[in-house]
Write a protein that holds these residues in place. Structure first.
Motif, PDB file in Angstrom:
ATOM      1  N   ARG A   1     -52.827  57.174 -15.046  1.00 16.21           N
ATOM      2  CA  ARG A   1     -53.399  59.050 -14.827  1.00 16.21           C
ATOM      3  C   ARG A   1     -52.827  59.790 -15.613  1.00 16.21           C
ATOM      4  N   PRO A   2     -53.066  60.056 -16.189  1.00 19.47           N
ATOM      5  CA  PRO A   2     -51.733  61.828 -16.763  1.00 19.47           C
ATOM      6  C   PRO A   2     -51.571  62.018 -16.662  1.00 19.47           C
ATOM      7  N   VAL A   3     -50.249  62.643 -17.106  1.00 23.93           N
ATOM      8  CA  VAL A   3     -50.457  64.706 -16.254  1.00 23.93           C
ATOM      9  C   VAL A   3     -50.153  64.931 -17.867  1.00 23.93           C
ATOM     10  N   ILE A   4     -50.874  65.237 -18.571  1.00 23.70           N
ATOM     11  CA  ILE A   4     -50.508  66.199 -19.433  1.00 23.70           C
ATOM     12  C   ILE A   4     -50.083  67.653 -20.458  1.00 23.70           C
ATOM     13  N   ARG A   5     -49.025  67.812 -20.296  1.00 26.66           N
ATOM     14  CA  ARG A   5     -48.042  69.094 -21.315  1.00 26.66           C
ATOM     15  C   ARG A   5     -47.910  69.649 -22.159  1.00 26.66           C
ATOM     16  N   GLN A   6     -48.120  70.920 -22.609  1.00 24.75           N
ATOM     17  CA  GLN A   6     -47.478  70.488 -24.469  1.00 24.75           C
ATOM     18  C   GLN A   6     -46.671  71.559 -24.915  1.00 24.75           C
ATOM     19  N   ASP A   7     -45.949  70.724 -25.707  1.00 24.28           N
ATOM     20  CA  ASP A   7     -44.940  71.639 -26.402  1.00 24.28           C
ATOM     21  C   ASP A   7     -44.420  71.309 -27.200  1.00 24.28           C
ATOM     22  N   PRO A   8     -44.420  72.591 -27.771  1.00 23.82           N
ATOM     23  CA  PRO A   8     -44.350  72.733 -29.175  1.00 23.82           C
ATOM     24  C   PRO A   8     -43.784  72.392 -30.208  1.00 23.82           C
ATOM     25  N   ALA A   9     -42.558  71.658 -29.338  1.00 24.98           N
ATOM     26  CA  ALA A   9     -41.331  72.242 -29.810  1.00 24.98           C
ATOM     27  C   ALA A   9     -40.942  70.088 -30.877  1.00 24.98           C
ATOM     28  N   ILE A  10     -41.892  69.092 -29.953  1.00 24.16           N
ATOM     29  CA  ILE A  10     -42.449  68.219 -30.470  1.00 24.16           C
ATOM     30  C   ILE A  10     -43.217  68.106 -31.854  1.00 24.16           C
ATOM     31  N   ILE A  11     -43.609  69.244 -32.660  1.00 31.42           N
ATOM     32  CA  ILE A  11     -44.237  69.272 -33.937  1.00 31.42           C
ATOM     33  C   ILE A  11     -45.059  68.399 -33.356  1.00 31.42           C
ATOM     34  N   GLY A  12     -45.399  67.619 -33.641  1.00 36.68           N
ATOM     35  CA  GLY A  12     -46.361  66.565 -33.675  1.00 36.68           C
ATOM     36  C   GLY A  12     -46.129  65.129 -32.620  1.00 36.68           C
ATOM     37  N   GLY A  13     -47.391  64.850 -32.947  1.00 37.86           N
ATOM     38  CA  GLY A  13     -47.428  63.330 -31.689  1.00 37.86           C
ATOM     39  C   GLY A  13     -47.411  63.876 -30.129  1.00 37.86           C
ATOM     40  N   LEU A  14     -47.245  62.371 -30.373  1.00 39.11           N
ATOM     41  CA  LEU A  14     -47.132  61.523 -28.667  1.00 39.11           C
ATOM     42  C   LEU A  14     -45.580  61.535 -28.222  1.00 39.11           C
ATOM     43  N   VAL A  15     -45.615  62.001 -26.393  1.00 42.42           N
ATOM     44  CA  VAL A  15     -43.933  61.626 -26.159  1.00 42.42           C
ATOM     45  C   VAL A  15     -44.561  61.226 -24.228  1.00 42.42           C
ATOM     46  N   VAL A  16     -44.392  60.285 -24.615  1.00 39.94           N
ATOM     47  CA  VAL A  16     -45.701  59.168 -22.884  1.00 39.94           C
ATOM     48  C   VAL A  16     -44.146  58.575 -22.057  1.00 39.94           C
ATOM     49  N   ARG A  17     -44.081  59.483 -20.821  1.00 38.70           N
ATOM     50  CA  ARG A  17     -43.229  59.415 -19.247  1.00 38.70           C
ATOM     51  C   ARG A  17     -43.841  58.113 -18.992  1.00 38.70           C
ATOM     52  N   ILE A  18     -43.672  56.410 -18.410  1.00 41.86           N
ATOM     53  CA  ILE A  18     -43.965  56.154 -17.337  1.00 41.86           C
ATOM     54  C   ILE A  18     -42.960  55.528 -16.301  1.00 41.86           C
ATOM     55  N   GLY A  19     -42.600  55.612 -15.589  1.00 39.38           N
ATOM     56  CA  GLY A  19     -41.354  55.463 -14.647  1.00 39.38           C
ATOM     57  C   GLY A  19     -39.917  55.676 -15.459  1.00 39.38           C
ATOM     58  N   ASP A  20     -39.610  54.546 -15.512  1.00 41.44           N
ATOM     59  CA  ASP A  20     -38.465  55.216 -16.666  1.00 41.44           C
ATOM     60  C   ASP A  20     -39.117  54.644 -17.827  1.00 41.44           C
ATOM     61  N   ARG A  21     -39.427  54.468 -18.733  1.00 37.78           N
ATOM     62  CA  ARG A  21     -40.133  54.020 -20.104  1.00 37.78           C
ATOM     63  C   ARG A  21     -40.611  55.298 -20.884  1.00 37.78           C
ATOM     64  N   VAL A  22     -39.777  55.426 -22.187  1.00 42.81           N
ATOM     65  CA  VAL A  22     -40.273  56.946 -22.632  1.00 42.81           C
ATOM     66  C   VAL A  22     -40.960  55.889 -24.076  1.00 42.81           C
ATOM     67  N   ILE A  23     -41.985  56.567 -24.269  1.00 43.57           N
ATOM     68  CA  ILE A  23     -43.169  56.055 -25.668  1.00 43.57           C
ATOM     69  C   ILE A  23     -42.551  57.291 -26.458  1.00 43.57           C
ATOM     70  N   ASP A  24     -41.093  57.447 -26.974  1.00 37.05           N
ATOM     71  CA  ASP A  24     -41.067  59.015 -28.511  1.00 37.05           C
ATOM     72  C   ASP A  24     -42.289  58.585 -30.022  1.00 37.05           C
ATOM     73  N   ASP A  25     -43.203  59.351 -30.315  1.00 39.29           N
ATOM     74  CA  ASP A  25     -43.369  58.668 -31.311  1.00 39.29           C
ATOM     75  C   ASP A  25     -44.106  60.541 -31.969  1.00 39.29           C
TER      76      ASP A  25
END
Length: 177
Positions: free
Chosen positions: A139-163
């Motif tokens: 179940r994703p909770v999506i928020r916007q942050d223009p500072a990441i420029i493009g791509g996605l950052v996903v946080r699930i628990g302690d895991r972070v996938i920063d693309d």
């Protein structure tokens, strides 16, 4: 935005969730907890609960009057938080309860940060990819942050996938230095 629960809030949530599970009414107890959260999170109420000029008995009385009609277990939790001057944790308690409920039903919560707004079709695609990747419902909770420029950052628990493009640029800069 996903609220990160402190260890204190998690303990309250775990105890309340345990009772909800015994009662076999996780969703109903969540609604009651949400009502407590709404009442105690009101800025005026939150201020009154921490006002040292009001004695503890009066603060408890105010809290219980506000929660008239709420179930006894939820009122007991509220009373405990008021007595221990921990009403500021109530949103975290609700967030931790939601995590426990999701985990019990096999659902992972993911915080997904995008640079631009996404429509429902993209949200469905993100949900599908993450569900396949983690082997369970997400179940994703999506928020916007223009500072990441493009791509996605996903946080699930302690895991972070920063693309994100920002991270790729930082890595490129570090490799060139």
């Amino acid at each position: 935005m996903i609220i990160r629960a402190s260890p204190v809030a998690r303990r309250y949530a775990e105890a309340y969730f345990s009772l909800a599970r015994e009662a076999e009414d996780i969703a109903g107890w969540r609604e009651e907890l949400a009502a407590v959260t709404a009442a105690l999170s009101d800025p005026e109420v939150a201020q009154a609960m921490l006002n040292p000029r009001l004695n503890l008995a009066h603060r408890v009385q105010i809290g219980m009057e506000l929660l008239e009609g709420v179930s006894e277990p939820a009122r007991n939790l509220a009373r405990l938080l008021i007595e221990r001057q921990r009403t500021g944790y109530i949103r975290e308690v609700l967030a931790a309860y939601d995590e426990l409920a999701d985990r019990a039903s096999g659902v992972l919560r993911a915080e997904v940060v995008t640079a631009v707004p996404v429509d429902s079709k993209v949200t469905e695609q993100i949900t599908s990819v993450l569900s396949r990747r983690f082997g369970q419902s997400v179940r994703p909770v999506i928020r916007q942050d223009p500072a990441i420029i493009g791509g996605l950052v996903v946080r699930i628990g302690d895991r972070v996938i920063d693309d994100s493009i920002r991270t790729h640029l930082q890595q490129l800069q570090a490799s060139l230095a």
